[in-house]
Write a protein that holds these residues in place. Structure first.
Motif, mmCIF file in Angstrom:
data_model
loop_
_atom_site.group_PDB
_atom_site.id
_atom_site.type_symbol
_atom_site.label_atom_id
_atom_site.label_comp_id
_atom_site.label_asym_id
_atom_site.label_seq_id
_atom_site.Cartn_x
_atom_site.Cartn_y
_atom_site.Cartn_z
ATOM 1 N N ALA A 26 0.955 -1.196 -0.013
ATOM 2 C CA ALA A 26 0.216 0.189 0.089
ATOM 3 C C ALA A 26 0.941 1.077 0.046
ATOM 4 C CB ALA A 26 -0.845 0.015 1.064
ATOM 5 N N LEU A 27 2.034 1.191 0.456
ATOM 6 C CA LEU A 27 3.108 2.367 0.483
ATOM 7 C C LEU A 27 3.655 2.399 -0.709
ATOM 8 C CD1 LEU A 27 4.550 2.008 4.030
ATOM 9 C CD2 LEU A 27 3.339 3.948 3.254
ATOM 10 N N VAL A 28 3.983 1.386 -1.543
ATOM 11 C CA VAL A 28 4.651 1.511 -2.867
ATOM 12 C C VAL A 28 3.913 2.914 -3.805
ATOM 13 C CG1 VAL A 28 4.829 0.462 -5.176
ATOM 14 C CG2 VAL A 28 5.595 -0.743 -2.563
ATOM 15 N N PRO A 29 2.797 3.032 -3.831
ATOM 16 C CA PRO A 29 2.195 4.371 -4.660
ATOM 17 C C PRO A 29 2.794 5.385 -4.336
ATOM 18 C CG PRO A 29 0.522 2.670 -4.565
ATOM 19 C CD PRO A 29 1.506 2.196 -3.576
ATOM 20 N N PHE A 30 3.081 5.614 -2.964
ATOM 21 C CA PHE A 30 3.414 6.768 -2.329
ATOM 22 C C PHE A 30 4.890 7.096 -2.207
ATOM 23 C CE2 PHE A 30 -0.522 5.895 -0.022
ATOM 24 C CZ PHE A 30 -1.254 6.904 -0.162
ATOM 25 N N PHE A 31 5.828 5.999 -2.200
ATOM 26 C CA PHE A 31 6.968 5.917 -2.327
ATOM 27 C C PHE A 31 7.381 6.420 -4.084
ATOM 28 C CE2 PHE A 31 7.393 2.813 1.124
ATOM 29 C CZ PHE A 31 8.179 3.760 2.118
ATOM 30 N N VAL A 32 6.733 5.964 -5.037
ATOM 31 C CA VAL A 32 6.768 6.293 -6.381
ATOM 32 C C VAL A 32 6.424 7.804 -6.598
ATOM 33 C CG1 VAL A 32 5.873 5.818 -8.684
ATOM 34 C CG2 VAL A 32 6.507 3.929 -7.276
ATOM 35 N N ALA A 33 5.421 8.116 -5.931
ATOM 36 C CA ALA A 33 4.843 9.407 -6.130
ATOM 37 C C ALA A 33 5.784 10.676 -5.718
ATOM 38 C CB ALA A 33 3.525 9.618 -5.689
ATOM 39 N N GLU A 34 6.311 10.300 -4.473
ATOM 40 C CA GLU A 34 7.105 11.221 -3.579
ATOM 41 C C GLU A 34 8.382 10.981 -4.045
ATOM 42 O OE1 GLU A 34 6.538 12.032 0.469
ATOM 43 O OE2 GLU A 34 4.134 11.768 0.354
ATOM 44 N N ARG A 35 9.057 10.028 -4.266
ATOM 45 C CA ARG A 35 10.388 9.830 -4.389
ATOM 46 C C ARG A 35 10.816 9.287 -5.805
ATOM 47 N NH1 ARG A 35 11.607 6.597 1.185
ATOM 48 N NH2 ARG A 35 10.861 8.324 2.647
ATOM 49 N N VAL A 147 -3.296 2.699 5.591
ATOM 50 C CA VAL A 147 -2.168 3.604 4.835
ATOM 51 C C VAL A 147 -2.696 4.709 4.101
ATOM 52 C CG1 VAL A 147 -0.308 3.437 2.914
ATOM 53 C CG2 VAL A 147 -0.590 1.662 4.847
ATOM 54 N N THR A 148 -3.803 4.720 3.465
ATOM 55 C CA THR A 148 -4.259 5.713 2.555
ATOM 56 C C THR A 148 -4.773 7.000 3.310
ATOM 57 O OG1 THR A 148 -5.000 4.211 0.591
ATOM 58 C CG2 THR A 148 -5.981 6.194 0.684
ATOM 59 N N ALA A 149 -5.604 6.597 4.610
ATOM 60 C CA ALA A 149 -6.006 7.386 5.473
ATOM 61 C C ALA A 149 -4.874 8.345 5.871
ATOM 62 C CB ALA A 149 -6.961 6.770 6.434
ATOM 63 N N VAL A 150 -3.861 7.619 6.256
ATOM 64 C CA VAL A 150 -2.868 8.365 7.031
ATOM 65 C C VAL A 150 -1.774 9.235 6.009
ATOM 66 C CG1 VAL A 150 -0.688 8.254 8.400
ATOM 67 C CG2 VAL A 150 -2.861 6.936 9.115
ATOM 68 N N VAL A 151 -1.333 8.469 4.961
ATOM 69 C CA VAL A 151 -0.416 9.097 4.137
ATOM 70 C C VAL A 151 -0.988 10.067 3.231
ATOM 71 C CG1 VAL A 151 1.569 8.388 2.662
ATOM 72 C CG2 VAL A 151 1.193 7.126 4.440
ATOM 73 N N LEU A 156 4.276 11.094 3.244
ATOM 74 C CA LEU A 156 5.227 10.106 3.882
ATOM 75 C C LEU A 156 5.675 10.698 5.142
ATOM 76 C CD1 LEU A 156 7.180 8.429 1.035
ATOM 77 C CD2 LEU A 156 5.515 7.146 2.388
ATOM 78 N N ARG A 157 5.501 11.845 5.426
ATOM 79 C CA ARG A 157 6.244 12.579 6.760
ATOM 80 C C ARG A 157 5.146 12.124 7.696
ATOM 81 N NH1 ARG A 157 3.264 16.947 8.191
ATOM 82 N NH2 ARG A 157 1.854 17.840 6.536
ATOM 83 N N LEU A 158 4.046 11.597 7.517
ATOM 84 C CA LEU A 158 3.000 11.212 8.573
ATOM 85 C C LEU A 158 3.229 9.654 8.829
ATOM 86 C CD1 LEU A 158 -0.262 13.057 7.796
ATOM 87 C CD2 LEU A 158 1.582 13.813 9.327
ATOM 88 N N SER A 159 4.025 8.984 8.111
ATOM 89 C CA SER A 159 4.118 7.611 8.269
ATOM 90 C C SER A 159 4.329 6.961 9.628
ATOM 91 C CB SER A 159 5.134 6.871 7.416
ATOM 92 O OG SER A 159 6.645 7.467 7.776
ATOM 93 N N PRO A 160 4.852 8.093 10.573
ATOM 94 C CA PRO A 160 5.177 7.387 12.053
ATOM 95 C C PRO A 160 3.796 6.991 12.714
ATOM 96 C CG PRO A 160 6.679 9.288 11.655
ATOM 97 C CD PRO A 160 5.868 9.112 10.147
ATOM 98 N N LEU A 161 2.818 7.764 12.133
ATOM 99 C CA LEU A 161 1.750 7.413 12.898
ATOM 100 C C LEU A 161 1.163 6.077 12.521
ATOM 101 C CD1 LEU A 161 -0.487 10.633 11.724
ATOM 102 C CD2 LEU A 161 0.497 10.147 14.252
#
Length: 376
Positions: A26-35, A147-151, A156-161
């Protein structure tokens, strides 16, 4: 502590851990988008978590066969959560891989010992183990929503939640461990009853491998295939995936209750035959009936899920941890390895041709378990 309360707490704790198995993809699309990670880099993140976790689980199982380590439950839960929570903090790809791998190791450490503790808490009831397994399935399915609700809200800076489920899960298991007391601890925490039946365990593991390939293959492609068979675009695909996951949640509980009435091996055999017919229906039947066969496939794959775990433990009574690690870990990774192969076949021909081999796998599972006997 009442048995039902113990199993409920362990089931919710199991959900809190398996959230992190589903969170990686679920985090992969956010890694692709931000990094701006490419496909190879993104797949490396998934591989770091899933493959490492699957391979290491049997090793933790072997350790817990020698020493009961109930403290692993809270510690591994926190490790699984911290790895995912911190993976979004650092820009370094190497550190991201390292923290995702830490999460995978935490998940790997949890399952063999948790399965042993759940077996003690359930006092041998198959339906109780079904509820324990259901928790993990629900946690995995809930991961994309969490993951979607948080990130999605702040990046990704909110990932510690995302560490919050781990903290909750680590606390929920403590009352169960206190209630079991000395039963959960000691050198092995149990007396060995019966002798190991390695031949039966290997046959059972083959059935688990076949089940894994079918489920992961359908999970990967059923949404796309639904659009071809039913029409309706992305909504039709999402509905098919929802039915696949929902049927799994129901099937896990039903399997435990069926095994309390009939022996586990008989239930597993019938589930293989149901899966054979259901997968063929998914591949060949168009229109709204497609969803009926998706639901039947999900039930056929998940009815025996918890039964395969307890059967493995009973076939290797002197190595319960190893059996749990294999049935929950090593064999499951095969599904992830086979999925790219199916994708290659689909690219070369069609999605229907790629799904054809999945019809044969329930038949192979049935052949593997047809001569098995219910352990004493």
């Amino acid at each position: 502590m009442p048995r039902n309360k113990s199993i409920i707490l362990l089931s919710v704790g199991h959900a809190c851990v398996d959230v992190y198995q589903g969170a990686v993809a679920a985090l992969v699309p956010f890694f692709v988008a931000e990094r701006a990670y490419g496909y190879a880099a993104a797949s490396g993140i998934v591989l770091a978590a899933s493959l490492l976790s699957s391979v290491v689980q049997p090793l933790f199982g072997a350790v817990t066969d020698r020493w009961a380590l109930p403290w692993l439950l809270p510690v591994s839960t926190v490790a699984g959560g911290v790895g995912i929570a911190v993976s979004g903090v650092f820009e370094s790809y190497a550190l991201t891989l390292a923290f995702v791998a830490l999460s995978g190791i935490g998940v790997a450490a949890y399952h063999p010992e948790a399965a042993r503790v759940a077996r003690l808490a359930s006092r041998g009831r198959h339906s109780a183990m079904g509820w324990f397994s259901l928790g993990g399935n629900l946690g995995f399915a809930a991961a994309p929503l969490l993951v979607t609700a948080v990130v999605a809200a702040g990046g990704l800076r909110l990932s510690p939640l995302l560490v919050l489920p781990a903290l909750a899960g680590s606390v929920l298991c403590l009352p169960v461990l206190r209630a079991l007391g000395g039963t959960a601890g000691g050198r092995t925490g149990r007396a060995v009853v019966g002798t190991d039946d390695r031949a039966s365990f290997l046959k059972l593991s083959l059935a688990v491998v076949c089940r894994s390939i079918v489920f992961v293959g359908l999970s990967t492609f059923v949404a796309l295939y639904a659009q071809q068979r039913v029409g309706g675009g992305a909504a039709a695909g999402a509905a098919a995936l929802f039915v696949l996951y929902l049927g799994g949640a129901v099937g896990t509980v039903v399997g435990g209750n069926l095994a309390d009435r009939w022996d586990r091996v008989r239930v597993v055999r019938w589930a293989c035959l149901v899966s054979l017919v259901a997968v063929a229906g998914v591949v060949f039947v168009p229109g709204p009936l497609f969803y009926v066969f998706v639901a039947l496939t999900s039930a056929g794959l998940y009815v025996p899920f918890s039964l395969l775990i307890t059967l493995g433990q009973d076939y290797l009574p002197s190595r319960v941890g190893t059996a749990s690690g294999v049935t929950l870990g090593l064999t499951v990774s095969v599904g992830g390895i086979a999925s790219p192969v199916l994708g290659g076949i689909a690219d070369a021909s069609s999605l229907q041709v790629a799904l054809l081999p999945l019809i044969a796998l329930p038949a192979l599972s049935w052949l593997a378990v047809r001569d098995l006997r219910e352990p004493a």
